[in-house]
Design a protein around this motif. Structure first.
Motif, PDB file in Angstrom:
ATOM      1  N   GLY A  56       0.868  -1.124   0.067  1.00 20.76           N
ATOM      2  CA  GLY A  56       0.149   0.094   0.092  1.00 20.76           C
ATOM      3  C   GLY A  56       0.765   1.043  -0.147  1.00 20.76           C
ATOM      4  N   VAL A  57       1.804   1.187   0.892  1.00 19.00           N
ATOM      5  CA  VAL A  57       2.733   2.512   0.955  1.00 19.00           C
ATOM      6  C   VAL A  57       3.514   2.679  -0.487  1.00 19.00           C
ATOM      7  N   ALA A  58       4.007   1.586  -1.120  1.00 20.00           N
ATOM      8  CA  ALA A  58       4.527   1.606  -2.439  1.00 20.00           C
ATOM      9  C   ALA A  58       3.714   2.201  -3.416  1.00 20.00           C
ATOM     10  N   LEU A  59       2.298   1.646  -3.398  1.00 17.46           N
ATOM     11  CA  LEU A  59       1.491   2.163  -4.501  1.00 17.46           C
ATOM     12  C   LEU A  59       1.143   3.619  -4.097  1.00 17.46           C
ATOM     13  N   LEU A  60       0.805   3.891  -2.975  1.00 18.04           N
ATOM     14  CA  LEU A  60       0.337   5.316  -2.407  1.00 18.04           C
ATOM     15  C   LEU A  60       1.508   6.348  -2.565  1.00 18.04           C
ATOM     16  N   VAL A  82      -0.583  10.793 -17.464  1.00 16.66           N
ATOM     17  CA  VAL A  82       0.422  10.866 -15.965  1.00 16.66           C
ATOM     18  C   VAL A  82      -0.366  10.986 -14.933  1.00 16.66           C
ATOM     19  N   ARG A  83      -1.241  12.201 -14.871  1.00 14.38           N
ATOM     20  CA  ARG A  83      -2.136  12.041 -13.472  1.00 14.38           C
ATOM     21  C   ARG A  83      -3.228  10.907 -13.456  1.00 14.38           C
ATOM     22  N   GLY A  84      -3.597  10.500 -14.311  1.00 15.31           N
ATOM     23  CA  GLY A  84      -4.380   9.050 -14.410  1.00 15.31           C
ATOM     24  C   GLY A  84      -3.534   8.009 -13.791  1.00 15.31           C
ATOM     25  N   VAL A  85      -2.413   7.947 -14.258  1.00 14.10           N
ATOM     26  CA  VAL A  85      -1.653   6.381 -13.708  1.00 14.10           C
ATOM     27  C   VAL A  85      -1.232   6.954 -12.173  1.00 14.10           C
ATOM     28  N   ALA A  86      -0.852   8.249 -11.868  1.00 18.89           N
ATOM     29  CA  ALA A  86      -0.553   8.439 -10.641  1.00 18.89           C
ATOM     30  C   ALA A  86      -1.625   8.259  -9.447  1.00 18.89           C
ATOM     31  N   LEU A  87      -2.933   8.724  -9.927  1.00 13.36           N
ATOM     32  CA  LEU A  87      -4.405   8.670  -9.395  1.00 13.36           C
ATOM     33  C   LEU A  87      -4.611   7.249  -9.144  1.00 13.36           C
ATOM     34  N   VAL A  88      -4.326   6.340  -9.929  1.00 11.60           N
ATOM     35  CA  VAL A  88      -4.636   4.985  -9.905  1.00 11.60           C
ATOM     36  C   VAL A  88      -3.602   4.251  -8.850  1.00 11.60           C
TER      37      VAL A  88
END
Length: 105
Positions: A56-60, A82-88
Motif C-alpha cells: 500500500g505504501v509503495a503504491l500510495l 500521467v495524472r491518471g496513472v498516479a491517481l490509480v
C-alpha cells in the motif's frame, strides 16, 4: 557549465523547481524506506498485514512519484495520462492499506 543548467526551468523559477524536485526526492526516499521496513517486518514475522502495508505504501507514495517523473521524461504521454496513472496508484495504495488495517489478510 553549471550556470547553463540553472538559467531556466520549465514550470517556474529555478529555486521553486529545485525545491519541488528536492521535496519529491525526499518523499520518494521516505516511502522506499517505509516499504523496506514493512517488508523486513513481514519477512521476520510472516504477518500478511505488514506485506499489505508495504504494498500500500509503495503504491500510495513511491509509484505515483515515479510515474510523475518517469512518464513525462521517457515518453510523450499527455498530462492527463500521467495524472491518471498516479491517481490509480494512489487509490490502489489506499485500498491495500485499508485492507491491511480492516481486512483479514
Amino acid at each position: 557549465m553549471p550556470d547553463l543548467l540553472l538559467q531556466s526551468a520549465t514550470g517556474g523559477s529555478v529555486p521553486v523547481v529545485a525545491a519541488a524536485l528536492i521535496g519529491q526526492t525526499i518523499a520518494f526516499a521516505l516511502a522506499c524506506w517505509i516499504v523496506y521496513r514493512a517488508a523486513s517486518g513481514y519477512r521476520a514475522s510472516r504477518a500478511p498485514a505488514l506485506l499489505w502495508l508495504a504494498v500500500g505504501v509503495a503504491l500510495l507514495s513511491a509509484a505515483p512519484t515515479a510515474a510523475r517523473v518517469l512518464l513525462p521524461t521517457f515518453t510523450s504521454a499527455p498530462v492527463v495520462t500521467v495524472r491518471g496513472v498516479a491517481l490509480v496508484g494512489e487509490v490502489l495504495g489506499l485500498t491495500a492499506i485499508l485492507y491491511a488495517i480492516y481486512g483479514k489478510p
